[in-house]
Design a protein around this motif. Sequence first.
Motif, PDB file in Angstrom:
ATOM      1  N   VAL A  85     -43.825-105.248  30.628  1.00  0.00           N
ATOM      2  CA  VAL A  85     -42.637-104.425  30.845  1.00  0.00           C
ATOM      3  C   VAL A  85     -41.437-105.295  31.219  1.00  0.00           C
ATOM      4  N   THR A  86     -41.635-106.321  32.026  1.00  0.00           N
ATOM      5  CA  THR A  86     -40.512-107.178  32.421  1.00  0.00           C
ATOM      6  C   THR A  86     -40.079-108.113  31.304  1.00  0.00           C
ATOM      7  N   LEU A  87     -40.983-108.405  30.397  1.00  0.00           N
ATOM      8  CA  LEU A  87     -40.659-109.352  29.323  1.00  0.00           C
ATOM      9  C   LEU A  87     -39.671-108.773  28.314  1.00  0.00           C
ATOM     10  N   VAL A  88     -39.713-107.477  28.111  1.00  0.00           N
ATOM     11  CA  VAL A  88     -38.826-106.858  27.113  1.00  0.00           C
ATOM     12  C   VAL A  88     -37.357-107.046  27.483  1.00  0.00           C
ATOM     13  N   PRO A  89     -36.899-106.630  28.675  1.00  0.00           N
ATOM     14  CA  PRO A  89     -35.481-106.854  28.975  1.00  0.00           C
ATOM     15  C   PRO A  89     -35.120-108.336  29.089  1.00  0.00           C
ATOM     16  N   THR A  90     -36.061-109.129  29.568  1.00  0.00           N
ATOM     17  CA  THR A  90     -35.801-110.568  29.661  1.00  0.00           C
ATOM     18  C   THR A  90     -35.536-111.148  28.282  1.00  0.00           C
ATOM     19  N   THR A  91     -36.348-110.772  27.317  1.00  0.00           N
ATOM     20  CA  THR A  91     -36.191-111.281  25.955  1.00  0.00           C
ATOM     21  C   THR A  91     -34.902-110.776  25.326  1.00  0.00           C
ATOM     22  N   ARG A 130     -30.832-113.317  22.442  1.00  0.00           N
ATOM     23  CA  ARG A 130     -30.149-112.464  21.471  1.00  0.00           C
ATOM     24  C   ARG A 130     -29.646-113.327  20.310  1.00  0.00           C
ATOM     25  N   PHE A 131     -30.577-113.840  19.526  1.00  0.00           N
ATOM     26  CA  PHE A 131     -30.232-114.774  18.448  1.00  0.00           C
ATOM     27  C   PHE A 131     -29.302-114.148  17.417  1.00  0.00           C
ATOM     28  N   TRP A 132     -29.341-112.862  17.229  1.00  0.00           N
ATOM     29  CA  TRP A 132     -28.539-112.186  16.214  1.00  0.00           C
ATOM     30  C   TRP A 132     -27.055-112.153  16.563  1.00  0.00           C
ATOM     31  N   THR A 133     -26.721-112.498  17.825  1.00  0.00           N
ATOM     32  CA  THR A 133     -25.311-112.516  18.230  1.00  0.00           C
ATOM     33  C   THR A 133     -24.711-113.918  18.175  1.00  0.00           C
ATOM     34  N   ILE A 134     -25.496-114.927  17.847  1.00  0.00           N
ATOM     35  CA  ILE A 134     -25.045-116.319  17.892  1.00  0.00           C
ATOM     36  C   ILE A 134     -24.602-116.767  16.505  1.00  0.00           C
ATOM     37  N   GLU A 135     -23.441-117.399  16.446  1.00  0.00           N
ATOM     38  CA  GLU A 135     -22.870-117.862  15.172  1.00  0.00           C
ATOM     39  C   GLU A 135     -23.396-119.234  14.751  1.00  0.00           C
ATOM     40  N   ASP A 136     -23.531-120.153  15.708  1.00  0.00           N
ATOM     41  CA  ASP A 136     -23.971-121.512  15.396  1.00  0.00           C
ATOM     42  C   ASP A 136     -25.410-121.489  14.857  1.00  0.00           C
ATOM     43  N   PRO A 137     -25.650-122.012  13.640  1.00  0.00           N
ATOM     44  CA  PRO A 137     -26.985-121.948  13.037  1.00  0.00           C
ATOM     45  C   PRO A 137     -28.078-122.631  13.854  1.00  0.00           C
ATOM     46  N   GLU A 138     -27.758-123.767  14.481  1.00  0.00           N
ATOM     47  CA  GLU A 138     -28.764-124.470  15.279  1.00  0.00           C
ATOM     48  C   GLU A 138     -29.141-123.679  16.537  1.00  0.00           C
ATOM     49  N   GLN A 139     -28.140-123.170  17.226  1.00  0.00           N
ATOM     50  CA  GLN A 139     -28.413-122.376  18.421  1.00  0.00           C
ATOM     51  C   GLN A 139     -29.128-121.075  18.050  1.00  0.00           C
ATOM     52  N   ARG A 140     -28.715-120.479  16.926  1.00  0.00           N
ATOM     53  CA  ARG A 140     -29.361-119.254  16.459  1.00  0.00           C
ATOM     54  C   ARG A 140     -30.841-119.512  16.183  1.00  0.00           C
ATOM     55  N   ALA A 141     -31.128-120.631  15.526  1.00  0.00           N
ATOM     56  CA  ALA A 141     -32.518-120.976  15.213  1.00  0.00           C
ATOM     57  C   ALA A 141     -33.320-121.205  16.499  1.00  0.00           C
ATOM     58  N   ALA A 142     -32.722-121.887  17.471  1.00  0.00           N
ATOM     59  CA  ALA A 142     -33.422-122.148  18.731  1.00  0.00           C
ATOM     60  C   ALA A 142     -33.699-120.839  19.475  1.00  0.00           C
ATOM     61  N   GLN A 143     -32.725-119.950  19.519  1.00  0.00           N
ATOM     62  CA  GLN A 143     -32.929-118.673  20.207  1.00  0.00           C
ATOM     63  C   GLN A 143     -33.918-117.771  19.458  1.00  0.00           C
ATOM     64  N   ARG A 144     -33.942-117.867  18.135  1.00  0.00           N
ATOM     65  CA  ARG A 144     -34.920-117.104  17.352  1.00  0.00           C
ATOM     66  C   ARG A 144     -36.339-117.568  17.694  1.00  0.00           C
ATOM     67  N   ILE A 145     -36.505-118.882  17.841  1.00  0.00           N
ATOM     68  CA  ILE A 145     -37.817-119.423  18.229  1.00  0.00           C
ATOM     69  C   ILE A 145     -38.224-118.880  19.594  1.00  0.00           C
ATOM     70  N   HIS A 146     -37.298-118.891  20.559  1.00  0.00           N
ATOM     71  CA  HIS A 146     -37.601-118.367  21.896  1.00  0.00           C
ATOM     72  C   HIS A 146     -37.896-116.866  21.845  1.00  0.00           C
TER      73      HIS A 146
END
Length: 189
Positions: free
Chosen positions: A89-95, A100-116
């Motif tokens: 239950v706590t993991l959902v809001p934390t994630t 929020r990879f879908w809000t990031i413009e930089d491709p490298e940061q987006r890829a890193a956040q998608r992995i997380h």
Amino acid sequence: MTVLRRVARPLLASMFVSGGYNAVRDPAPLVPVAEPVTDRVSPAITRRTSLLPEDPESLVRLNGAVQLGAGLLLALGRAPRLASAALAVTLVPTTLAAHRFWTIEDPEQRAAQRIHFFKNASLLGGLLIAAADTHGKPSVAYRTRHAAGHASDAVSHQAHAAVGRVGDMTGSAAASITDAVGAVRKHLP
């Protein structure tokens, strides 16, 4: 399987114990990241209960406290199903707040956040499996259904036995009445 659980549970819990401790000790760095989610969730929480805090820092600290406490319980094997469910239950809001990879413009940061994000989704899957783990024993629902079936069978058996006894008594009573009527007929002209 017991050895596997004794090793796997602390490994699964380690991230939550560490992250929960950090969130309780110093929530300030996490507040800006959490605000997009807490701003949307706080009004819904307030409408349903006044027990939970509304401000982002307190919500981050509370989420961290639940992660720390449930993580320790899971690591120690105490109430592991409940602890795993609480962590899920706590993991959902934390994630949703932190990755929020879908809000990031930089491709490298987006890829890193998608992995997380997907790492946390994988952890969520592991927690759900741990929450359903019955240690090879039947679940409470199964045991309840099984006990109800046994009780139903016992009641049915007792009812059949009672019907049999009533039938035997009815037969004996009918035979006694028949004998009595026969005896009375002999004495009648």
